[in-house]
Design a protein around this motif. Structure first.
Motif, mmCIF file in Angstrom:
data_model
loop_
_atom_site.group_PDB
_atom_site.id
_atom_site.type_symbol
_atom_site.label_atom_id
_atom_site.label_comp_id
_atom_site.label_asym_id
_atom_site.label_seq_id
_atom_site.Cartn_x
_atom_site.Cartn_y
_atom_site.Cartn_z
ATOM 1 N N THR A 1 -8.604 13.497 31.756
ATOM 2 C CA THR A 1 -7.144 13.565 31.657
ATOM 3 C C THR A 1 -6.498 12.407 32.401
ATOM 4 O O THR A 1 -5.562 11.764 31.901
ATOM 5 C CB THR A 1 -6.637 14.902 32.229
ATOM 6 O OG1 THR A 1 -7.203 15.976 31.487
ATOM 7 C CG2 THR A 1 -5.117 14.983 32.164
ATOM 8 N N VAL A 2 -6.998 12.125 33.606
ATOM 9 C CA VAL A 2 -6.473 11.010 34.399
ATOM 10 C C VAL A 2 -6.637 9.694 33.650
ATOM 11 O O VAL A 2 -5.708 8.872 33.571
ATOM 12 C CB VAL A 2 -7.183 10.956 35.764
ATOM 13 C CG1 VAL A 2 -6.858 9.647 36.483
ATOM 14 C CG2 VAL A 2 -6.788 12.142 36.624
ATOM 15 N N ALA A 3 -7.825 9.468 33.095
ATOM 16 C CA ALA A 3 -8.089 8.220 32.371
ATOM 17 C C ALA A 3 -7.159 8.078 31.175
ATOM 18 O O ALA A 3 -6.626 6.991 30.913
ATOM 19 C CB ALA A 3 -9.549 8.178 31.923
ATOM 20 N N ASP A 4 -6.942 9.177 30.448
ATOM 21 C CA ASP A 4 -6.049 9.131 29.280
ATOM 22 C C ASP A 4 -4.615 8.836 29.700
ATOM 23 O O ASP A 4 -3.911 8.040 29.061
ATOM 24 C CB ASP A 4 -6.106 10.462 28.519
ATOM 25 C CG ASP A 4 -7.434 10.666 27.799
ATOM 26 O OD1 ASP A 4 -8.198 9.695 27.663
ATOM 27 O OD2 ASP A 4 -7.712 11.816 27.388
ATOM 28 N N LEU A 5 -4.162 9.496 30.770
ATOM 29 C CA LEU A 5 -2.793 9.280 31.246
ATOM 30 C C LEU A 5 -2.590 7.831 31.674
ATOM 31 O O LEU A 5 -1.586 7.198 31.324
ATOM 32 C CB LEU A 5 -2.489 10.216 32.415
ATOM 33 C CG LEU A 5 -2.279 11.700 32.079
ATOM 34 C CD1 LEU A 5 -2.256 12.543 33.358
ATOM 35 C CD2 LEU A 5 -0.981 11.898 31.304
ATOM 36 N N ALA A 6 -3.550 7.299 32.435
ATOM 37 C CA ALA A 6 -3.428 5.924 32.909
ATOM 38 C C ALA A 6 -3.448 4.939 31.740
ATOM 39 O O ALA A 6 -2.613 4.020 31.662
ATOM 40 C CB ALA A 6 -4.555 5.605 33.885
ATOM 41 N N ARG A 7 -4.405 5.128 30.834
ATOM 42 C CA ARG A 7 -4.508 4.222 29.679
ATOM 43 C C ARG A 7 -3.218 4.213 28.875
ATOM 44 O O ARG A 7 -2.685 3.148 28.532
ATOM 45 C CB ARG A 7 -5.674 4.658 28.784
ATOM 46 C CG ARG A 7 -5.847 3.825 27.507
ATOM 47 C CD ARG A 7 -6.623 4.626 26.478
ATOM 48 N NE ARG A 7 -5.894 5.820 26.084
ATOM 49 C CZ ARG A 7 -6.468 6.982 25.756
ATOM 50 N NH1 ARG A 7 -7.775 7.101 25.788
ATOM 51 N NH2 ARG A 7 -5.731 8.012 25.397
ATOM 52 N N ASP A 8 -2.692 5.398 28.563
ATOM 53 C CA ASP A 8 -1.494 5.464 27.729
ATOM 54 C C ASP A 8 -0.277 4.885 28.449
ATOM 55 O O ASP A 8 0.580 4.247 27.823
ATOM 56 C CB ASP A 8 -1.225 6.912 27.313
ATOM 57 C CG ASP A 8 -2.255 7.429 26.327
ATOM 58 O OD1 ASP A 8 -3.017 6.620 25.781
ATOM 59 O OD2 ASP A 8 -2.304 8.661 26.108
ATOM 60 N N TRP A 9 -0.190 5.089 29.769
ATOM 61 C CA TRP A 9 0.956 4.550 30.510
ATOM 62 C C TRP A 9 0.920 3.023 30.511
ATOM 63 O O TRP A 9 1.924 2.356 30.231
ATOM 64 C CB TRP A 9 0.947 5.078 31.933
ATOM 65 C CG TRP A 9 2.203 4.747 32.700
ATOM 66 C CD1 TRP A 9 2.375 3.744 33.613
ATOM 67 C CD2 TRP A 9 3.466 5.426 32.614
ATOM 68 N NE1 TRP A 9 3.658 3.757 34.108
ATOM 69 C CE2 TRP A 9 4.352 4.780 33.509
ATOM 70 C CE3 TRP A 9 3.924 6.519 31.871
ATOM 71 C CZ2 TRP A 9 5.676 5.201 33.680
ATOM 72 C CZ3 TRP A 9 5.240 6.933 32.042
ATOM 73 C CH2 TRP A 9 6.098 6.273 32.933
ATOM 74 N N PHE A 10 -0.252 2.463 30.787
ATOM 75 C CA PHE A 10 -0.351 1.008 30.839
ATOM 76 C C PHE A 10 -0.151 0.377 29.461
ATOM 77 O O PHE A 10 0.550 -0.626 29.326
ATOM 78 C CB PHE A 10 -1.707 0.587 31.406
ATOM 79 C CG PHE A 10 -1.860 0.843 32.879
ATOM 80 C CD1 PHE A 10 -0.886 0.442 33.773
ATOM 81 C CD2 PHE A 10 -2.987 1.500 33.373
ATOM 82 C CE1 PHE A 10 -1.016 0.673 35.136
ATOM 83 C CE2 PHE A 10 -3.128 1.729 34.728
ATOM 84 C CZ PHE A 10 -2.141 1.323 35.611
ATOM 85 N N THR A 11 -0.772 0.954 28.434
ATOM 86 C CA THR A 11 -0.648 0.339 27.105
ATOM 87 C C THR A 11 0.756 0.498 26.546
ATOM 88 O O THR A 11 1.259 -0.396 25.872
ATOM 89 C CB THR A 11 -1.669 0.948 26.124
ATOM 90 O OG1 THR A 11 -1.513 2.382 26.087
ATOM 91 C CG2 THR A 11 -3.088 0.609 26.548
ATOM 92 N N THR A 12 1.404 1.620 26.839
ATOM 93 C CA THR A 12 2.770 1.821 26.355
ATOM 94 C C THR A 12 3.722 0.802 26.954
ATOM 95 O O THR A 12 4.662 0.338 26.300
ATOM 96 C CB THR A 12 3.251 3.246 26.691
ATOM 97 O OG1 THR A 12 2.432 4.195 25.995
ATOM 98 C CG2 THR A 12 4.700 3.444 26.276
ATOM 99 N N HIS A 13 3.478 0.416 28.215
ATOM 100 C CA HIS A 13 4.388 -0.500 28.897
ATOM 101 C C HIS A 13 3.866 -1.933 28.924
ATOM 102 O O HIS A 13 4.382 -2.766 29.678
ATOM 103 C CB HIS A 13 4.645 -0.011 30.329
ATOM 104 C CG HIS A 13 5.411 1.278 30.372
ATOM 105 N ND1 HIS A 13 4.797 2.511 30.421
ATOM 106 C CD2 HIS A 13 6.736 1.528 30.335
ATOM 107 C CE1 HIS A 13 5.714 3.466 30.432
ATOM 108 N NE2 HIS A 13 6.888 2.897 30.382
ATOM 109 N N LEU A 14 2.878 -2.213 28.096
ATOM 110 C CA LEU A 14 2.339 -3.572 28.057
ATOM 111 C C LEU A 14 3.380 -4.564 27.574
ATOM 112 O O LEU A 14 3.586 -5.623 28.165
ATOM 113 C CB LEU A 14 1.102 -3.625 27.162
ATOM 114 C CG LEU A 14 0.495 -5.009 26.930
ATOM 115 C CD1 LEU A 14 0.095 -5.634 28.254
ATOM 116 C CD2 LEU A 14 -0.712 -4.913 26.012
ATOM 117 N N ALA A 15 4.056 -4.217 26.460
ATOM 118 C CA ALA A 15 5.087 -5.108 25.925
ATOM 119 C C ALA A 15 6.400 -4.873 26.654
ATOM 120 O O ALA A 15 6.792 -3.742 26.883
ATOM 121 C CB ALA A 15 5.261 -4.866 24.424
#
Length: 443
Positions: free
Chosen positions: A417-431
């Motif tokens: 769950t932690v890995a998914d949350l971190a991945r989605d937060w970083f990729t969502t705010h990449l641009a």
């Protein structure tokens, strides 16, 4: 905001998924209207294009009202609310499905003629349509991608009703919808040009995409292996141990900051870092203290010292990679990440079960990077401290509480769950956002 046409919608969606460029991704357009949107996305992301064929199951006396959808490989999705309200009998459902299944198979044969399916096994599948209404067709398309072996499914749609999206997030790993509307009306109302997509247009787009992919492919020159090495990072009078991993064509590096010297060797941090690598993100697992310094517990809580070290590492990393940076802070490293981010150009921050409250209120108020606080639901003390820190912040931030998790959040299921949350937060705010948006507060 109305889209000019499906190509315009695809171009705008592609900017939201820029982080996928250079990763092992396939763009899948839902036949037919989703294909022009997907074509533009595939072009922008330099990714192969394929189609997914689904068919809506319409109530016989009101065909525009769907009671479900079917897809390739026997996928079938039903809307129990519509079935209950319409009173459709099982026999009537079967008749509709039999007819639509025959049409689906005809369309599959037509669009696959001379066009083999792009393999999805182990890859990221971006499922694209021109919009969603009930969500049944989108769900069926996501399930088809999963059936074909996709390791990760991202659903990307230009417009849809906000009440439908939470359900779709249960079948897709990520849902991207720039316009989630309380009152949708019809999908076509959000386009200036919503003319019907023909089979001929679909065929032409697939042929053009296939030609472009073949021309760009260079099988004689395989990709270089991803750099993954131990490094020494200069920080004033000391050199800090770190492990730098840069996947091919990475577009951002996430710096892992921890208050002890075990960060780069922590299996839990390495687990999260691996999930970020699969999403095309680089990582720097950084020890903010030397072995000798770590023996003095005062140093572990010296947030100003840790923040200075993190800023020094950020400067070094920018010179090494020229990539944008984000921070992942755990323990007292979370406070250091926020203290450092107050004076750094950082894309996003994730604080894991940490002590962000140790950052100064002045620094917290100056942070502009979107920040995600992840805390175990059973760790009530740290939960309160995270809320205290969040109250000082004026930037976009969110508190994610992981149910039944304690302070360390290291159980196998919890770590996923932690890995998914971190991945989605970083990729969502990449641009970076297209326009300046007012600060958001959420908890």
């Amino acid at each position: 905001m109305r889209y000019e046409n499906r190509a315009d919608a695809g171009h705008r969606l592609a900017r939201r998924l820029e982080y996928l460029r250079g990763t092992d991704v396939v763009v899948l357009g839902v036949l037919r209207g989703g294909v022009p949107v997907a074509f533009e996305m595939a072009r922008c992301l330099d990714a192969p294009l394929d189609v997914i064929v689904v068919r809506k199951l319409g109530v016989p006396w009101q065909p525009e009202l769907g009671f479900g959808a079917i897809g390739e490989h026997g996928v079938r999705v039903l809307n129990e609310d519509v079935l209950r309200e319409s009173g459709l009998s099982p026999a009537e459902q079967e008749t509709v499905e039999r007819s639509e299944r025959a049409e689906l198979e005809r369309r599959v044969r037509r669009c696959r003629a001379g066009h083999a399916p792009v393999p999805l096994a182990g890859r990221t599948a971006v499922v694209v349509d021109d919009g969603v209404a009930t969500g049944a067709a989108a769900e069926a398309a996501c399930r088809v991608a999963r059936t074909r072996g996709a390791a990760r499914v991202v659903l990307a749609v230009p417009v849809g009703p906000e009440r439908t999206l939470p359900h779709l997030r249960a079948v897709a790993d990520q849902v991207v919808c720039p316009q989630a509307l309380r009152h949708l009306g019809s999908v076509g109302a959000w386009y200036r040009d919503f003319s019907q997509t023909t089979d001929a247009e679909v065929g032409a787009l697939l042929a053009e995409a296939d030609h472009s992919t073949t021309a760009a492919r260079s099988p004689a020159t395989p990709d270089a292996p991803s750099p993954d090495r131990e490094v020494d990072v200069p920080a004033g009078r000391v050199r800090l141990g770190a492990r730098l991993t840069l996947p091919t064509k990475a577009r951002m590096v996430v710096v892992f900051a921890h208050g002890s010297g075990s960060s780069r060797h922590s299996p839990h941090n390495q687990y999260v870092a691996t999930a970020l690598h699969r999403a095309g993100l680089g990582t720097l697992l950084l020890d903010l203290l030397t072995k000798d310094e770590e023996r003095n517990r005062h140093n572990v809580f010296d947030i100003l010292l840790l923040a200075r070290r993190l800023r020094a590492a950020s400067g070094w990393l920018r010179r090494e990679s020229a990539l944008s940076l984000s921070y992942f802070g755990a323990g007292t490293g979370a406070g250091a990440a926020l203290e450092a981010a107050a004076d750094e150009d950082i894309r996003a921050i994730v604080s894991l079960g940490g002590r962000p409250d140790l950052a100064s209120p002045a620094a917290l108020a100056r942070v502009r990077a979107p920040t995600l606080f992840v805390v175990g639901g059973l760790d009530t003390r740290v939960l309160s401290l995270n809320r205290l820190a969040a109250d000082w912040m004026h930037c976009e931030h969110h508190l994610a509480v992981v149910p039944d998790a304690g302070h360390l959040l290291t159980d196998p299921g919890t770590l996923d769950t932690v890995a998914d949350l971190a991945r989605d937060w970083f990729t969502t705010h990449l641009a970076r956002p297209e326009t300046g948006a007012p600060p958001m507060r959420s908890a």
